[in-house]
Motif scaffolding. Structure first.
Motif, mmCIF file in Angstrom:
data_model
loop_
_atom_site.group_PDB
_atom_site.id
_atom_site.type_symbol
_atom_site.label_atom_id
_atom_site.label_comp_id
_atom_site.label_asym_id
_atom_site.label_seq_id
_atom_site.Cartn_x
_atom_site.Cartn_y
_atom_site.Cartn_z
ATOM 1 N N CYS A 99 4.728 -63.596 5.231
ATOM 2 C CA CYS A 99 4.027 -64.533 6.119
ATOM 3 C C CYS A 99 5.003 -65.512 6.772
ATOM 4 O O CYS A 99 4.976 -65.718 7.993
ATOM 5 C CB CYS A 99 2.973 -65.303 5.340
ATOM 6 N N VAL A 100 5.862 -66.128 5.946
ATOM 7 C CA VAL A 100 6.781 -67.140 6.455
ATOM 8 C C VAL A 100 7.781 -66.533 7.436
ATOM 9 O O VAL A 100 8.025 -67.079 8.518
ATOM 10 C CB VAL A 100 7.511 -67.831 5.280
ATOM 11 N N SER A 101 8.348 -65.377 7.071
ATOM 12 C CA SER A 101 9.357 -64.746 7.934
ATOM 13 C C SER A 101 8.761 -64.263 9.248
ATOM 14 O O SER A 101 9.433 -64.279 10.282
ATOM 15 C CB SER A 101 10.016 -63.570 7.197
ATOM 16 N N SER A 102 7.500 -63.833 9.222
ATOM 17 C CA SER A 102 6.873 -63.361 10.465
ATOM 18 C C SER A 102 6.750 -64.497 11.468
ATOM 19 O O SER A 102 6.935 -64.303 12.673
ATOM 20 C CB SER A 102 5.504 -62.744 10.170
ATOM 21 N N HIS A 103 6.447 -65.707 10.969
ATOM 22 C CA HIS A 103 6.385 -66.863 11.872
ATOM 23 C C HIS A 103 7.777 -67.231 12.376
ATOM 24 O O HIS A 103 7.970 -67.498 13.571
ATOM 25 C CB HIS A 103 5.765 -68.061 11.161
ATOM 26 N N PHE A 104 8.756 -67.240 11.485
ATOM 27 C CA PHE A 104 10.122 -67.569 11.881
ATOM 28 C C PHE A 104 10.624 -66.590 12.944
ATOM 29 O O PHE A 104 11.283 -66.994 13.908
ATOM 30 C CB PHE A 104 11.054 -67.530 10.669
ATOM 31 N N LEU A 105 10.320 -65.303 12.748
ATOM 32 C CA LEU A 105 10.794 -64.287 13.697
ATOM 33 C C LEU A 105 10.131 -64.456 15.062
ATOM 34 O O LEU A 105 10.768 -64.243 16.101
ATOM 35 C CB LEU A 105 10.516 -62.892 13.146
ATOM 36 N N GLU A 106 8.865 -64.848 15.055
ATOM 37 C CA GLU A 106 8.131 -65.042 16.307
ATOM 38 C C GLU A 106 8.708 -66.197 17.124
ATOM 39 O O GLU A 106 8.682 -66.170 18.361
ATOM 40 C CB GLU A 106 6.658 -65.320 15.989
ATOM 41 N N LYS A 107 9.287 -67.195 16.433
ATOM 42 C CA LYS A 107 9.721 -68.414 17.109
ATOM 43 C C LYS A 107 11.235 -68.591 17.192
ATOM 44 O O LYS A 107 11.703 -69.578 17.769
ATOM 45 C CB LYS A 107 9.117 -69.632 16.397
ATOM 46 N N VAL A 108 12.015 -67.679 16.632
ATOM 47 C CA VAL A 108 13.465 -67.844 16.622
ATOM 48 C C VAL A 108 14.016 -67.847 18.053
ATOM 49 O O VAL A 108 13.574 -67.080 18.911
ATOM 50 C CB VAL A 108 14.139 -66.734 15.778
ATOM 51 N N GLU A 109 14.980 -68.717 18.312
ATOM 52 C CA GLU A 109 15.631 -68.809 19.621
ATOM 53 C C GLU A 109 17.109 -68.423 19.543
ATOM 54 O O GLU A 109 17.660 -67.881 20.499
ATOM 55 C CB GLU A 109 15.491 -70.234 20.171
ATOM 56 N N ASP A 110 17.737 -68.701 18.424
ATOM 57 C CA ASP A 110 19.149 -68.376 18.230
ATOM 58 C C ASP A 110 19.285 -66.890 17.889
ATOM 59 O O ASP A 110 18.804 -66.434 16.846
ATOM 60 C CB ASP A 110 19.714 -69.234 17.089
ATOM 61 N N GLU A 111 19.938 -66.131 18.755
ATOM 62 C CA GLU A 111 20.056 -64.692 18.551
ATOM 63 C C GLU A 111 20.950 -64.331 17.374
ATOM 64 O O GLU A 111 20.945 -63.182 16.923
ATOM 65 C CB GLU A 111 20.577 -64.021 19.830
ATOM 66 N N GLU A 112 21.729 -65.271 16.881
ATOM 67 C CA GLU A 112 22.520 -65.013 15.677
ATOM 68 C C GLU A 112 21.671 -65.161 14.412
ATOM 69 O O GLU A 112 22.020 -64.610 13.362
ATOM 70 C CB GLU A 112 23.719 -65.971 15.603
ATOM 71 N N VAL A 113 20.580 -65.883 14.533
ATOM 72 C CA VAL A 113 19.686 -66.084 13.393
ATOM 73 C C VAL A 113 18.689 -64.933 13.276
ATOM 74 O O VAL A 113 18.271 -64.562 12.175
ATOM 75 C CB VAL A 113 18.938 -67.430 13.529
#
Length: 334
Positions: A29-43
Motif C-alpha cells: 500500500c505504502v509503496s504504491s502511493h510513493f510510486l504514484e507520486k515520485v518525481e526524482d527518477e533516481e528514486v
C-alpha cells in the motif's frame, strides 16, 4: 527418511510468516502511493524494487498458507490506500524511510531465519533477508550520491588496547563522568535518528488521519518522539558530538486522506515496537549508569503509549489477531 517439507509449521514459523505477510501488505500500500507520486527518477527504481519485493513475498507466503490450510491474514488491501492522492512526503524522505524499513526487515528476518526449521520457510526468510540487504544498499548508495546520508559521529581511533580497571567506568550520576564509548555513541545516534524519522512519519499521518481519537494519539506520539530526540541528542552534544538531522521539513501540507486510519495505527504500533526494542538493546550496551537508567526510565512511558494504541485498534476492530496456542482448559471443559 522423513520428508522435511511435510513437517508442521512451528509457532515461531507461524509467527514470522504471519507478521511478514501483514508487513508486506502494508509495504504494498505504502509503496504504491510513493510510486504514484515520485518525481526524482533516481528514486523511482528503489520504490519499484520495494514494491516488486512485497508482491513476490506475498505470493510465496500465500502459497505456504494455502498448502498448510492456514487462514490467509487480511492485512491491508487497496481499500487502505489512495495511491493518486496528493503526496505527503518528499522523495528524499521516502528514500530514508525505505532505508529504515530495510534495516527492520533485516533484523526481523535474521531472527526468523535462526528459528526456522522447514526448508521452504528457511528459503523464504533467506530471500527476504537478501532483498532487505539489497534495498539497504540501494538506498544508502543513492543517499551518499545525493548527499543526504547521515553518518554516525566520528571519534578518535584508540592508541592502544586497554582494560577497565576502576568502578568509575560504570559511574554516571555523581562526580566526573567518563566519556561515552563507541557502542554508547552508536545507540544514542540510532535512537535520535529513528525517532527523527518516526516524528516526521507521525506528523504526516496526523495530518491525513480522519478519526479524532487517532489524531490525538498521533499528536501525543509526535511529542514523545521530540522528547526522546532532545534527551539523546543532549547526551551527544555534551560529548561534543553531532546529533542526526531533523526530517520535519520532509512533510508536505496536504490533509487529504491517503492511508486508512487502520493502516496508520498499525504502522505506528510497529514503529513503537521497534523503539522499545532499540531501548532494550541500548540498556544492555550502555554500562554508564546514567545512560542505562535513562533508557530504562523511558520504557514504562513508551509501553503505556503502545497499550493505548492497541486499545484504539481493538475498539475500532482494526487489530488482527496473530496465531495463538490452544486453550487446553477451555477444550477440556467443552
Amino acid at each position: 527418511m522423513e520428508d522435511k517439507m511435510k513437517l508442521r509449521l512451528t509457532a515461531a514459523e507461524m509467527s514470522s510468516l504471519w507478521t511478514q505477510y501483514i508487513n508486506d501488505t502494508l509495504a504494498l500500500c505504502v509503496s504504491s502511493h510513493f510510486l504514484e507520486k515520485v518525481e526524482d527518477e533516481e528514486v523511482r527504481p528503489i520504490i519499484e524494487f520495494a514494491l516488486a519485493t512485497a508482491k513476490e513475498n506475498i505470493a510465496i507466503e500465500q502459497d505456504i498458507f494455502n498448502k498448510e490450510e492456514f487462514p490467509v491474514p487480511i492485512g491491508f488491501t487497496n481499500q487502505d490506500v489512495t495511491p493518486d492522492a496528493p503526496r505527503i512526503f518528499s522523495d528524499t524522505f521516502v528514500v530514508m524511510y525505505m532505508h529504515q524499513m530495510a534495516l527492520l526487515a533485516i533484523a526481523a528476518n535474521g531472527a526468523a531465519l535462526g528459528l526456522a526449521t522447514r526448508p521452504d520457510v528457511i528459503d523464504f526468510h533467506r530471500r527476504v533477508l537478501e532483498k532487505g540487504v539489497e534495498l539497504q544498499n540501494q538506498t544508502r548508495d543513492l543517499m551518499l550520491k545525493q548527499g543526504t546520508f547521515v553518518k554516525p559521529p566520528y571519534i578518535t581511533i584508540p592508541d592502544k588496547v586497554d582494560f577497565v580497571e576502576k568502578q568509575h567506568f560504570l559511574a554516571g550520576f555523581f562526580g566526573k563522568k567518563r566519556s561515552i564509548t563507541s557502542v554508547e555513541v552508536t545507540h544514542l545516534f540510532l535512537n535520535v535518528q529513528t525517532n527523527s524519522i518516526g516524528k516526521a512519519l507521525i506528523t504526516g499521518f496526523a495530518q491525513i488521519a480522519k478519526n479524532d481519537e487517532v489524531k490525538e494519539y498521533l499528536v501525543r506520539g509526535k511529542q514523545l518522539s521530540q522528547k526522546y530526540i532532545d534527551i539523546f541528542s543532549n547526551f551527544l552534544i555534551k560529548e561534543d558530538l553531532p546529533a542526526p538531522m531533523s526530517w520535519d521539513s520532509a512533510v508536505t501540507d496536504t490533509t487529504e486522506s491517503i492511508f486508512s486510519d487502520k493502516l496508520i495505527m498499525f504502522h505506528v504500533s510497529a514503529m513503537i515496537a521497534a523503539v522499545i526494542g532499540n531501548f532494550g538493546m541500548a540498556i544492555a550496551a550502555s554500562p554508564r549508569r546514567d545512560l542505562g537508567m535513562r533508557y530504562a526510565s523511558l520504557l514504562p512511558e513508551i509501553a503505556l503509549y503502545a497499550e493505548d494504541g492497541a486499545n484504539i485498534m481493538i475498539k475500532h476492530g482494526w487489530l488482527e489477531e496473530p496465531p495463538k496456542a490452544d486453550d487446553r482448559d477451555k477444550l477440556i471443559k467443552s
